[in-house]
Scaffold this motif. Structure first.
Motif, PDB file in Angstrom:
ATOM      1  N   THR A 237       0.907  -1.094   0.222  1.00 18.07           N
ATOM      2  CA  THR A 237       0.098   0.286   0.156  1.00 18.07           C
ATOM      3  C   THR A 237       0.989   1.611  -0.182  1.00 18.07           C
ATOM      4  O   THR A 237       1.843   1.582   0.636  1.00 18.07           O
ATOM      5  CB  THR A 237      -0.636  -0.381   1.591  1.00 18.07           C
ATOM      6  N   PRO A 238       0.712   2.018  -1.203  1.00 16.74           N
ATOM      7  CA  PRO A 238       1.211   3.336  -1.313  1.00 16.74           C
ATOM      8  C   PRO A 238       1.634   4.196   0.495  1.00 16.74           C
ATOM      9  O   PRO A 238       0.280   3.913   0.837  1.00 16.74           O
ATOM     10  CB  PRO A 238       0.746   4.184  -2.263  1.00 16.74           C
ATOM     11  N   GLY A 239       2.272   4.729   0.568  1.00 16.10           N
ATOM     12  CA  GLY A 239       2.607   5.991   1.714  1.00 16.10           C
ATOM     13  C   GLY A 239       2.600   6.800   1.629  1.00 16.10           C
ATOM     14  O   GLY A 239       2.961   6.998   0.802  1.00 16.10           O
ATOM     15  N   ALA A 240       3.224   7.436   2.505  1.00 12.59           N
ATOM     16  CA  ALA A 240       3.450   9.038   2.737  1.00 12.59           C
ATOM     17  C   ALA A 240       5.006   8.963   2.313  1.00 12.59           C
ATOM     18  O   ALA A 240       6.034   7.700   2.772  1.00 12.59           O
ATOM     19  CB  ALA A 240       3.202   9.146   3.735  1.00 12.59           C
ATOM     20  N   LEU A 246       4.294  -3.491   3.065  1.00 12.40           N
ATOM     21  CA  LEU A 246       3.908  -4.108   2.985  1.00 12.40           C
ATOM     22  C   LEU A 246       2.730  -4.795   3.481  1.00 12.40           C
ATOM     23  O   LEU A 246       3.107  -5.098   5.045  1.00 12.40           O
ATOM     24  CB  LEU A 246       5.066  -4.955   3.123  1.00 12.40           C
ATOM     25  N   ALA A 247       1.968  -6.035   2.836  1.00 14.41           N
ATOM     26  CA  ALA A 247       1.242  -6.441   3.465  1.00 14.41           C
ATOM     27  C   ALA A 247       1.384  -7.860   3.542  1.00 14.41           C
ATOM     28  O   ALA A 247       2.564  -8.538   3.243  1.00 14.41           O
ATOM     29  CB  ALA A 247       0.339  -7.079   2.912  1.00 14.41           C
ATOM     30  N   PRO A 248       0.782  -7.792   5.553  1.00 19.25           N
ATOM     31  CA  PRO A 248       1.491  -9.266   5.899  1.00 19.25           C
ATOM     32  C   PRO A 248       1.094 -10.846   5.754  1.00 19.25           C
ATOM     33  O   PRO A 248       1.507 -11.622   5.716  1.00 19.25           O
ATOM     34  CB  PRO A 248       1.152  -9.138   7.390  1.00 19.25           C
ATOM     35  N   ASP A 249      -0.188 -10.596   4.462  1.00 18.46           N
ATOM     36  CA  ASP A 249      -0.664 -11.759   4.410  1.00 18.46           C
ATOM     37  C   ASP A 249      -1.786 -11.540   2.524  1.00 18.46           C
ATOM     38  O   ASP A 249      -1.444 -10.650   1.961  1.00 18.46           O
ATOM     39  CB  ASP A 249      -1.620 -12.187   4.696  1.00 18.46           C
ATOM     40  N   ALA A 250      -0.953 -12.656   1.738  1.00 18.39           N
ATOM     41  CA  ALA A 250      -1.675 -12.545  -0.020  1.00 18.39           C
ATOM     42  C   ALA A 250      -3.076 -12.257   0.248  1.00 18.39           C
ATOM     43  O   ALA A 250      -4.116 -13.408  -0.103  1.00 18.39           O
ATOM     44  CB  ALA A 250      -0.917 -13.653  -0.232  1.00 18.39           C
ATOM     45  N   THR A 326      -0.579  -0.763  -4.805  1.00 20.44           N
ATOM     46  CA  THR A 326      -0.022  -1.279  -6.699  1.00 20.44           C
ATOM     47  C   THR A 326       0.336  -1.361  -7.458  1.00 20.44           C
ATOM     48  O   THR A 326       0.977  -1.130  -8.297  1.00 20.44           O
ATOM     49  CB  THR A 326       1.438  -1.238  -6.395  1.00 20.44           C
ATOM     50  N   CYS A 327      -0.912  -2.007  -7.878  1.00 15.89           N
ATOM     51  CA  CYS A 327      -1.211  -2.704  -9.267  1.00 15.89           C
ATOM     52  C   CYS A 327      -1.684  -3.686  -9.317  1.00 15.89           C
ATOM     53  O   CYS A 327      -3.303  -3.296  -8.094  1.00 15.89           O
ATOM     54  CB  CYS A 327      -0.003  -3.853  -9.654  1.00 15.89           C
ATOM     55  N   TYR A 358       0.339  -1.696 -13.268  1.00 16.79           N
ATOM     56  CA  TYR A 358       0.831  -1.032 -12.660  1.00 16.79           C
ATOM     57  C   TYR A 358       1.284   0.716 -11.866  1.00 16.79           C
ATOM     58  O   TYR A 358       1.265   1.136 -13.009  1.00 16.79           O
ATOM     59  CB  TYR A 358       2.059  -2.266 -12.227  1.00 16.79           C
ATOM     60  N   ASP A 359       1.411   0.504 -11.304  1.00 18.64           N
ATOM     61  CA  ASP A 359       1.670   2.255 -10.923  1.00 18.64           C
ATOM     62  C   ASP A 359       3.443   1.942 -11.472  1.00 18.64           C
ATOM     63  O   ASP A 359       4.160   1.536 -10.252  1.00 18.64           O
ATOM     64  CB  ASP A 359       0.990   2.478  -9.041  1.00 18.64           C
ATOM     65  N   HIS A 360       3.864   2.400 -11.393  1.00 16.97           N
ATOM     66  CA  HIS A 360       5.047   2.951 -11.852  1.00 16.97           C
ATOM     67  C   HIS A 360       5.550   3.692 -11.152  1.00 16.97           C
ATOM     68  O   HIS A 360       7.310   3.588 -11.612  1.00 16.97           O
ATOM     69  CB  HIS A 360       5.514   4.183 -13.427  1.00 16.97           C
ATOM     70  N   ARG A 361       5.351   4.350 -10.379  1.00 10.74           N
ATOM     71  CA  ARG A 361       6.016   4.962  -9.009  1.00 10.74           C
ATOM     72  C   ARG A 361       6.631   3.740  -8.159  1.00 10.74           C
ATOM     73  O   ARG A 361       8.031   4.019  -7.649  1.00 10.74           O
ATOM     74  CB  ARG A 361       5.331   5.925  -8.660  1.00 10.74           C
ATOM     75  N   TYR A 362       6.188   2.893  -8.047  1.00 11.70           N
ATOM     76  CA  TYR A 362       6.860   1.995  -7.465  1.00 11.70           C
ATOM     77  C   TYR A 362       6.996   0.382  -8.107  1.00 11.70           C
ATOM     78  O   TYR A 362       8.211  -0.412  -7.310  1.00 11.70           O
ATOM     79  CB  TYR A 362       5.664   1.505  -6.484  1.00 11.70           C
TER      80      TYR A 362
END
Length: 390
Positions: A237-240, A246-250, A326-327, A358-362
């Motif tokens: 998940t994009p943050g500041a 990062l996600a702990p689970d899929a 992000t995608c 996908y978000d090309h920033r990340y």
């Protein structure tokens, strides 16, 4: 006493605006009766009581409400409600975004729904113009009306001169206008890129021939979830300040559209759960979409999205990247393709297209290709399919 919870109608918002109550405070309501109307970034939605009871409102019209929080209480009787009120100082809460609702020389600022606020910002609608509507709560349709009036004021004569006498004009529905606002926001703020890969379904078809109790969607969900550790940024998940959480689970959100609107319920912990459980959940999601009675937690904790575009003859699709992701991975329709053996003999094989926006920033193109290739390898290997389905 039961809480009247606000379900999460879509994954793009953290909440919505309560734009109207359909039932008086203290009135009796019945199960499946519409008690209120709320506006999300996508559409107007109806809030339905799940049990009989006597309604007590907790929020006022115009309040910004969080998904999963109660907006009212349902008591078994009038006496139970009276006893509750006798022990409560106040049970009415009104919230609004900072700055909204304040008094100014021209009157109080109206409260805007998220979709209305986005439209107003996109088109430069000023606060005094919104105030001129004379409404305490401004919806996306109200802002759109101002926009339409502004367009007509600037170019009505030229438009009238150029239009044919029998030309037909169609106005977008409130739901579609809200969708337009969300899509515009995504395209304006997320620099999206796209990659797609062909997947040979011969191995998958062979497993289906053995009567496997799962479909391509379920095995793709497992293949995506299995790559959580190898490609953590795809589940972030994009943050500041240029950070990613990062996600702990899929947890894989899967689009469901059975004609009652688009929903993205989430298959929790998809990497570790049996594929039969995922298949059962997907069936339950479709039934809930038809009845529009999802559980309050059905849309929470999404880490990655799978967008299904697998209707017949769909060979390619590039949906928007949802805010907060992000995608988004896409599955297209199965089809037949002519290929050649090593000695040049033609044969037909079943294939599909799996893609990622996908978000090309990340994420970069090389990352997208590596991710798709890894998923492709799992879907084309009988051993990998057996492992994912086991």
């Amino acid at each position: 006493m039961r809480e009247l919870l606000l379900p999460k109608f879509n994954n793009n918002d953290e909440g919505c605006v309560l734009v109207g109550w359909a039932v008086d405070d203290g009135a009796e309501v019945y199960a499946d009766e519409v008690v209120a109307e709320v506006e999300t970034a996508k559409a107007l939605e109806e809030l339905v009581a799940d049990v009989d009871g006597v309604l007590h409102r907790l929020v006022e019209v115009g309040a910004q409400c969080e998904f999963g929080r109660p907006v009212g209480l349902l008591f078994d009787s009038h006496q139970e409600r009276d006893d509750y009120l006798a022990n409560q100082a106040s049970a009415v809460v009104t919230t609004a975004p900072e700055g909204e609702g304040e008094d100014h020389d021209g009157g109080p600022d109206p409260i805007l729904s998220d979709a209305a606020r986005t439209l107003a910002q996109d088109h430069g609608i000023r606060t005094e113009q919104l105030r001129s509507l004379g409404k305490r709560v401004v919806k996306a349709s109200d802002v759109q009306r101002l926009i339409d009036q502004g367009v007509m004021d600037q170019g009505a004569e030229s438009a009238a001169a150029g239009a044919a006498a029998d030309a037909a004009v169609v106005s977008l529905s409130t739901r579609q206008r809200a969708v337009a606002a969300v899509v515009s926001e995504a395209h304006r703020t997320i620099p999206a890129a796209f990659a797609a890969i062909a997947v040979d379904l011969t191995a998958f078809r062979a497993t289906r021939g053995g009567g496997a109790p799962y479909g391509l969607v379920e095995i793709l969900v497992k293949a995506i979830a299995a790559r959580h550790a190898d490609f953590p940024l795809f589940f972030a998940t994009p943050g500041a300040d240029h950070t990613l959480v990062l996600a702990p689970d899929a947890n894989v959100g899967v689009t469901v559209d059975v004609g009652t609107g688009l929903f993205i319920p989430v298959l929790k912990d998809a990497a570790r759960r049996p594929i039969d459980d995922l298949a059962d959940d997907l069936m339950d999601f479709r039934v809930s979409a038809l009845r529009q009675n999802f559980r309050g937690d059905a849309f929470t904790d999404e880490a990655i999205t799978l967008s299904l575009h697998n209707d017949p003859d769909i060979i390619l699709a590039a949906p928007i990247v949802h805010p907060g992701r992000t995608c988004v991975v896409t599955l297209c329709a199965e089809r037949s393709e002519v290929a050649l053996t090593e000695d040049g003999t033609p044969f037909t094989r079943p294939v599909t297209t799996v893609a990622v926006t996908y978000d090309h920033r990340y994420l970069n193109g090389r990352d997208a290709v590596r991710f798709l290739t890894a998923v492709k390898q799992d879907l084309e290997s009988a051993d990998a399919i057996a492992r994912l389905a086991g």
